[in-house]
Scaffold this motif. Structure first.
Motif, short mmCIF file in Angstrom:
data_model
loop_
_atom_site.label_atom_id
_atom_site.label_comp_id
_atom_site.label_asym_id
_atom_site.label_seq_id
_atom_site.Cartn_x
_atom_site.Cartn_y
_atom_site.Cartn_z
N PRO A 2 0.70 -1.20 0.13
CA PRO A 2 -0.08 0.06 0.01
C PRO A 2 0.84 1.31 0.20
O PRO A 2 1.90 0.94 0.35
N THR A 3 0.32 2.28 -0.72
CA THR A 3 1.28 3.43 -0.99
C THR A 3 1.96 4.00 0.45
O THR A 3 3.13 4.29 0.46
N LEU A 4 1.29 4.27 1.62
CA LEU A 4 1.83 4.85 2.61
C LEU A 4 2.75 3.74 3.44
O LEU A 4 3.50 4.31 4.17
N LEU A 5 2.67 2.43 3.00
CA LEU A 5 3.87 1.43 3.72
C LEU A 5 5.06 1.47 2.78
O LEU A 5 5.95 0.75 3.27
N GLN A 6 5.16 2.16 1.96
CA GLN A 6 6.30 1.70 1.02
C GLN A 6 7.77 2.03 1.41
O GLN A 6 8.52 1.62 1.25
N PRO A 7 7.71 3.33 2.29
CA PRO A 7 9.11 3.44 2.99
C PRO A 7 9.68 2.18 3.72
O PRO A 7 11.01 2.25 3.73
N LEU A 8 8.87 1.31 4.17
CA LEU A 8 9.42 0.09 4.92
C LEU A 8 9.98 -0.79 3.80
O LEU A 8 11.07 -1.34 4.29
N VAL A 9 9.89 -0.71 2.68
CA VAL A 9 10.73 -1.50 1.58
C VAL A 9 11.79 -0.78 0.80
O VAL A 9 12.73 -1.10 0.57
N ALA A 10 11.19 0.72 0.68
CA ALA A 10 12.11 1.58 -0.19
C ALA A 10 13.38 2.06 0.55
O ALA A 10 14.36 2.21 -0.22
N THR A 11 13.20 2.00 1.83
CA THR A 11 14.43 2.58 2.54
C THR A 11 15.67 1.48 2.51
O THR A 11 17.01 1.90 2.53
N VAL A 12 15.36 0.14 2.47
CA VAL A 12 16.27 -0.95 2.70
C VAL A 12 17.46 -0.76 1.60
O VAL A 12 18.78 -0.75 1.83
#
Ligand code: F6R
Length: 369
Positions: free
Chosen positions: A329-339
């Motif tokens: 979901p759009t709002l959760l993307q930082p959890l995978v994009a930061t890695v």
């Protein structure tokens, strides 16, 4: 100990799926609702609060910037995010209906502590999001939601950041649940997605070898730019901060929409530019705009490093390097994009011969203002 890794930072990056899962543990009940009993602020206060103010420093501040998108969307409460070091010096507007959230891994950061003291003096309620049991910030707050990242030894924050994000999402969803908004169904769906997200972080970690290889080829560069939009913008800021701290390179994060208002003048031949692309399914308008940005910078000769969701084909023609992340979901993307950005900075630092766990001039907890 380092558990077979060369650096604590590598170990802590690898521990992120567990840190994320541990931070969710026991906080979602059998019916899929949130039970944050530890947030010992009366429900009436949480229901009647009319504003959220987040204070934090550095990486924790970036978590706060992402939290703003989640809180405003799921609760419809206005949310401000401020660097703790600036907060009390500008006479901020606070009263007993303000909910202040202080985010701190160490729980000892003096800037954040002084900001929360100031907030409490004005009658605001303070909720700490913290990784260190019994530290000063939670002790001086009205309530605390602990992140369960485990001890973070490397100076540059990685797993604590991901768990701060999880805690922020939990608070946003919990406030949404408690106050009842039109997003009830979406909130329930996102809670389900959150409970699966640790597995997605694990999948990202399994595909990082090309990112490491790419980082090693950039060791002699002077500058790297990071672009993002919506929640991808704070992710870009975090990617740039990691690179400054670890690789001692000039790095800047921009909101991609600002590019044409100035930063595009910086684009030159062979400049590495990392772009965090929003999901083509969620905010599809933004997706189209960022694809245009990638085209524009590539037309000016930049080397584009594109972080995009699996199945996003629109970016393929303009990506010199493509890093795939799972759809979320759009709002959760930082959890995978930061890695990938953490891995990128860590590898670049190693390639430049820097001390990864103890960057020059930095300390793990900053106990002076
Ligand atoms: C960045 C970093 C710092 C901290 C900041 C706040 O990698 O580690 O920017 O995030 O000093 O520290 P805490 O969260 O302990 O208040």
């Amino acid at each position: 100990e380092k558990g077979g890794y060369d650096y604590f930072m590598l170990k802590e990056i690898a521990e992120q799926p567990k840190a994320v899962a541990d931070t969710l543990l026991g906080r979602i009940d059998a019916e899929g609702a949130l039970t944050l009993d530890e947030v010992r602020i009366p429900h009436s206060v949480l229901r009647e609060a009319d504003k959220v103010v987040i204070v934090a420093c550095g990486t924790a501040f970036h978590a706060g910037l992402i939290a703003k998108y989640a809180i405003e969307h799921w609760t419809r409460m206005p949310c401000e995010v401020e660097l703790a070091s600036e907060f009390r010096y500008r006479d901020p507007i606070l009263d007993p209906r303000t909910l202040v959230i202080a985010i701190s891994q160490s729980g000892e950061t003096m800037d954040t502590l002084m900001a929360l003291r100031h907030a409490r003096e004005q009658g605001a309620k303070v909720l700490a999001i913290c990784n260190t049991n019994g530290s000063t910030i939670p002790r001086e707050s009205d309530a605390v939601l602990y992140t369960h990242a485990g001890p973070e030894v490397a100076v540059a924050s990685t797993k604590a950041f991901l768990t701060q994000l999880v805690a922020c999402y939990l608070v946003a969803l919990y406030l949404g649940q408690l106050r009842g908004t039109k997003w009830g169904d979406e909130i329930r769906a996102v809670i389900r997605d959150l409970s699966r997200i640790a597995g997605e972080v694990e999948r990202v970690l399994e595909t990082m070898e090309p990112v490491r290889a790419l980082a090693r080829t950039l060791a002699d560069k002077r500058t790297v730019l990071f672009l993002g939009r919506h929640v991808g913008y704070p992710v870009a800021l975090e990617g740039a901060l990691k690179l400054k701290e670890l690789a001692y390179m000039h790095a800047e994060g921009f909101a991609a929409g600002e590019l044409k208002h100035g930063p595009i003048a910086l684009i030159e031949e062979d400049l590495p530019v990392v772009v965090v692309v929003p999901s083509p399914r969620g905010r599809s308008v933004l997706h189209g705009k960022i694809v245009s940005n990638i085209q524009e910078i590539r037309a000016r000769g930049a080397r584009t490093i594109v972080i995009a969701e699996e199945g996003d084909e629109a970016v393929v023609p303009y990506a010199d390097h493509l890093v795939r992340i799972p759809a979320t979901p759009t709002l959760l993307q930082p959890l995978v994009a930061t890695v990938p950005l953490q891995v990128f900075a860590c590898e670049l630092a190693t390639a430049r011969g820097n001390e990864v766990d103890q960057p020059r001039n930095l300390a793990k907890s900053v106990t002076v203002e």
